[in-house]
Scaffold this active site. Structure first.
Site, mmCIF file in Angstrom:
data_model
loop_
_atom_site.group_PDB
_atom_site.id
_atom_site.type_symbol
_atom_site.label_atom_id
_atom_site.label_comp_id
_atom_site.label_asym_id
_atom_site.label_seq_id
_atom_site.Cartn_x
_atom_site.Cartn_y
_atom_site.Cartn_z
ATOM 1 N N ARG A 1 0.781 -1.241 0.000
ATOM 2 C CA ARG A 1 0.000 0.000 0.000
ATOM 3 C C ARG A 1 0.812 1.291 0.000
ATOM 4 N NH1 ARG A 1 -5.216 -0.212 3.697
ATOM 5 N NH2 ARG A 1 -3.724 0.257 5.328
ATOM 6 N N ASP A 2 2.125 1.238 -0.102
ATOM 7 C CA ASP A 2 2.899 2.488 -0.165
ATOM 8 C C ASP A 2 4.195 2.287 -0.950
ATOM 9 O OD1 ASP A 2 3.312 5.191 0.255
ATOM 10 O OD2 ASP A 2 4.235 4.919 2.222
ATOM 11 N N ILE A 3 4.064 1.714 -2.139
ATOM 12 C CA ILE A 3 5.249 1.503 -2.977
ATOM 13 C C ILE A 3 5.582 2.817 -3.671
ATOM 14 C CG2 ILE A 3 6.208 0.272 -4.955
ATOM 15 C CD1 ILE A 3 4.341 -2.060 -4.194
#
Length: 98
Positions: A51-53
């Site tokens: 969820r935070d690449i």
């Protein structure tokens, strides 16, 4: 109570590297993908989504020069219910898919 333990990875993040060297060649992009895609495959097999690449969360490990995905603080179990829920935006502005 659950705890998230993350290994310290010594190295430079992708954003720093791109700032210093400029855009990657096709060969460097292929190497990046060869390092990161197996990580994503593994975590997805474990029913986890990162969820935070973003470039700041990909580090070139100093010891072996491989790219490593870090910062699983926003990770979530990928259940059918969790994937169906809308309305909450998680991730970094500029990298979030809508």
């Amino acid at each position: 109570m659950l705890y998230l333990v993350q290994e310290y990875i010594e190295g430079q993040n992708l954003n720093q590297e791109l700032s210093e060297t400029g855009a990657f060649s096709e060969d460097k992009i292929i190497k990046l993908l060869e390092n990161v895609l197996p990580i994503l495959t593994f975590i997805h097999q474990q029913q986890v989504i990162h969820r935070d690449i973003k470039p700041e969360n990909i580090i070139r490990r100093k010891s072996d020069h491989k790219f490593v995905l870090v910062d699983f603080g926003a990770a979530k179990a990928a259940t059918r219910t969790a994937l169906a829920v809308t309305g909450t935006v998680i991730g970094s502005a500029g990298y979030v898919a809508f």
